[in-house]
Design a protein around this motif. Structure first.
Motif, PDB file in Angstrom:
ATOM      1  N   LYS A   1       0.830  -1.195   0.000  1.00 32.18           N
ATOM      2  CA  LYS A   1       0.000   0.000   0.000  1.00 32.18           C
ATOM      3  C   LYS A   1       0.873   1.257   0.000  1.00 32.18           C
ATOM      4  CE  LYS A   1      -3.929   2.314   0.526  1.00 32.18           C
ATOM      5  NZ  LYS A   1      -4.867   2.463  -0.609  1.00 32.18           N
ATOM      6  N   VAL A   2       1.931   1.245   0.822  1.00 32.56           N
ATOM      7  CA  VAL A   2       2.873   2.380   0.879  1.00 32.56           C
ATOM      8  C   VAL A   2       3.499   2.610  -0.498  1.00 32.56           C
ATOM      9  CG1 VAL A   2       5.119   3.123   1.789  1.00 32.56           C
ATOM     10  CG2 VAL A   2       3.365   2.249   3.351  1.00 32.56           C
ATOM     11  N   MET A   3       3.907   1.519  -1.147  1.00 28.98           N
ATOM     12  CA  MET A   3       4.499   1.621  -2.493  1.00 28.98           C
ATOM     13  C   MET A   3       3.509   2.264  -3.459  1.00 28.98           C
ATOM     14  SD  MET A   3       7.090   0.930  -4.522  1.00 28.98           S
ATOM     15  CE  MET A   3       8.073  -0.389  -3.811  1.00 28.98           C
ATOM     16  N   SER A   4       2.267   1.832  -3.392  1.00 31.82           N
ATOM     17  CA  SER A   4       1.227   2.358  -4.284  1.00 31.82           C
ATOM     18  C   SER A   4       0.996   3.848  -4.044  1.00 31.82           C
ATOM     19  CB  SER A   4      -0.070   1.575  -4.059  1.00 31.82           C
ATOM     20  OG  SER A   4      -1.151   2.186  -4.717  1.00 31.82           O
ATOM     21  N   ILE A   5       0.913   4.258  -2.759  1.00 34.91           N
ATOM     22  CA  ILE A   5       0.688   5.661  -2.410  1.00 34.91           C
ATOM     23  C   ILE A   5       1.856   6.520  -2.897  1.00 34.91           C
ATOM     24  CG2 ILE A   5       0.567   7.269  -0.454  1.00 34.91           C
ATOM     25  CD1 ILE A   5      -1.008   5.124   1.068  1.00 34.91           C
ATOM     26  N   ALA A   6       3.085   6.030  -2.681  1.00 33.01           N
ATOM     27  CA  ALA A   6       4.274   6.794  -3.078  1.00 33.01           C
ATOM     28  C   ALA A   6       4.351   6.953  -4.595  1.00 33.01           C
ATOM     29  CB  ALA A   6       5.528   6.119  -2.543  1.00 33.01           C
ATOM     30  N   LEU A   7       4.078   5.878  -5.329  1.00 37.20           N
ATOM     31  CA  LEU A   7       4.120   5.946  -6.787  1.00 37.20           C
ATOM     32  C   LEU A   7       3.079   6.922  -7.319  1.00 37.20           C
ATOM     33  CD1 LEU A   7       4.643   2.168  -7.666  1.00 37.20           C
ATOM     34  CD2 LEU A   7       6.313   4.017  -7.971  1.00 37.20           C
ATOM     35  N   GLU A   8       1.905   6.911  -6.698  1.00 37.68           N
ATOM     36  CA  GLU A   8       0.844   7.823  -7.125  1.00 37.68           C
ATOM     37  C   GLU A   8       1.241   9.278  -6.872  1.00 37.68           C
ATOM     38  OE1 GLU A   8      -3.926   8.579  -6.410  1.00 37.68           O
ATOM     39  OE2 GLU A   8      -3.021   6.727  -5.671  1.00 37.68           O
ATOM     40  N   ALA A   9       2.034   9.493  -5.828  1.00 41.58           N
ATOM     41  CA  ALA A   9       2.527  10.839  -5.518  1.00 41.58           C
ATOM     42  C   ALA A   9       3.795  11.174  -6.306  1.00 41.58           C
ATOM     43  CB  ALA A   9       2.780  10.960  -4.020  1.00 41.58           C
TER      44      ALA A   9
END
Length: 438
Positions: free
Chosen positions: A409-417
């Motif tokens: 989830k952290v990876m997904s949030i960071a990539l989206e940002a």
């Protein structure tokens, strides 16, 4: 199965972080130069501030900006920084380390610690009510807070100085209440439960220095650091907060201990050290404990403050700040160091302000605040910034699948940002990212 509530183990307020102290400027590919700006979101304690300051060269300058999730946590951040800034002519480094750890990780404290806590709270309460544009102390800057937030800090500090006499809180009782809530039907075999969490979880995760006797003592009564013969029986007011519950349709606030009762305060300073001699084992057992390592680490970090000490010149003494600095003029001033506290709701507003555009060389999110990492956060990151996100390795009530799911989830949030992983410093306690190159 247990009738307890596993989710209650972590509590609802973060009194200490769930990861070791880090020098945040060494976690990315580029070591920034000039004045370095670091943003901490929900770190819960000053461990990263202390570690990062201790690692600076004397000519380097650092400005730390702090956003917390509650005023109670912010008040404690100010308190712990205040203790760290007390000069050696007032208190020796050994005693200061003991008092710091007593306040940091003990539900009940010694009388001399309570005396120091009350004095600090008295000075801080005066400081936060001064309506000055210039802070009384560069490391305790609350001038950007809203008036109602400063009023709330004042109210909290006053409660530490003079707890409500009509409803005194007995820490031993409210701690035991939390343990019962958490364990449910397993309460009668609680020592076995504590031992399981230690050996099968904390030790398996690499924290073998956490000693069974000390961990069980903390799980039973909230006493993490018992450093000398002394009577630990005065409620640590800085660990109390209010929590709102629904009672028959009405919302009622209860004051008590609502923090972590499972993972432990040892994680912040006690499971890693630069002094590898403290990690020696004999017959497969650690010679030193997490308490020993916490003491050694904090002692070194606090000593580094003294080495950065600067003395205000006489030309600075006739300014507007001199009136308010009577509250802080006995504290050490650190060369090139500033710590500024921002309003609780300020994170999403920072990208809208030119002041913060591409300002931060390092941005830190705790595990509980990572949901606030939205795409517009890239606007406040410097081109060579590093984004550090605390993971949930040490939240013991999560399964391995839940832990892995959080990391995804952290990876997904960071990539989206628009941040990409920087894998060289990944250590399972933090995920590290850098801005995507276009």
């Amino acid at each position: 199965m247990s009738a307890g509530r596993p989710s209650e183990g972590l509590g609802s307020i973060t009194w200490w972080g769930l990861s070791p102290a880090r020098n945040l400027l060494r976690m990315g590919p580029v070591r920034p130069e000039g004045e370095v700006n670091v943003l901490l979101v929900g770190s819960g304690d000053p461990r990263h501030i202390l570690k990062t300051i201790a690692s600076l060269q004397i000519e380097e300058r650092l400005h730390v900006w702090v956003i917390e999730s509650s005023m109670e946590v912010m008040a404690r951040q100010l308190l712990l920084l205040y203790l760290a800034l007390m000069p050696p002519e007032i208190i020796g480094n050994n005693e200061k380390t003991e008092i710091f750890l007593d306040v940091f990780g003990n539900s009940e404290i010694r009388s001399q610690t309570e005396e120091t806590l009350r004095h600090a709270a008295s000075q801080l309460s005066l400081m936060v009510t001064e309506a000055l544009e210039t802070p009384a102390h560069s490391c305790l800057n609350t001038t950007l807070l809203k008036f109602k937030e400063r009023d709330e800090l004042y109210r909290i500090f006053k409660l530490w100085i003079q707890p409500e006499p009509s409803s005194p809180i007995v820490m031993s009782k409210i701690w035991d209440y939390r343990v019962r809530q958490h364990l449910g039907t397993r309460y009668n075999s609680k020592i076995g439960c504590f031992d399981w969490d230690l050996t099968m979880k904390l030790h398996e995760k690499g924290s073998g220095v956490i000693n069974k006797q000390q961990y069980v003592r903390w799980r039973e009564r909230g006493l993490a650091f018992e450093m000398r013969e002394g009577v630990y029986q005065i409620t640590n007011q800085s660990l109390l907060s209010s929590r709102v519950f629904n009672r028959k349709g009405d919302k009622v606030a209860f004051r008590g201990y609502w923090g972590d009762i499972v993972s432990s305060p040892y994680l912040a300073f006690g499971i890693e050290t630069d002094d590898k001699s403290l990690l020696k084992t004999q017959n497969g057992q650690h010679i030193n404990t997490a308490q020993d390592i916490s003491f050694s680490n904090v002692q070194v970090l606090l000593q580094s403050f003294s080495s950065r000490r600067s003395y205000p010149t006489s030309s600075q003494s006739n300014t507007e700040t001199d009136e308010s600095s009577q509250q802080t003029d006995h504290l050490m001033h650190l060369k090139g160091i500033s710590v500024t506290f921002l309003p609780l709701d300020s994170l999403q507003k920072l990208p809208e302000k030119q002041t913060y555009s591409k300002l931060f060389n390092a941005i830190y999110f705790s595990a509980s605040c990572v949901h606030q990492l939205v795409p517009k956060m890239k606007q406040i990151a410097a081109p060579d910034a590093v984004l550090i996100v605390e993971l949930v390795k040490y939240i013991l009530d999560l399964s391995k699948e839940q832990e892995a799911g959080f990391s995804k989830k952290v990876m997904s949030i960071a990539l989206e940002a628009e941040f990409e992983p920087y894998n060289e410093t990944s250590d399972n306690t933090h995920a590290v990212f850098i801005p995507q190159k276009k």
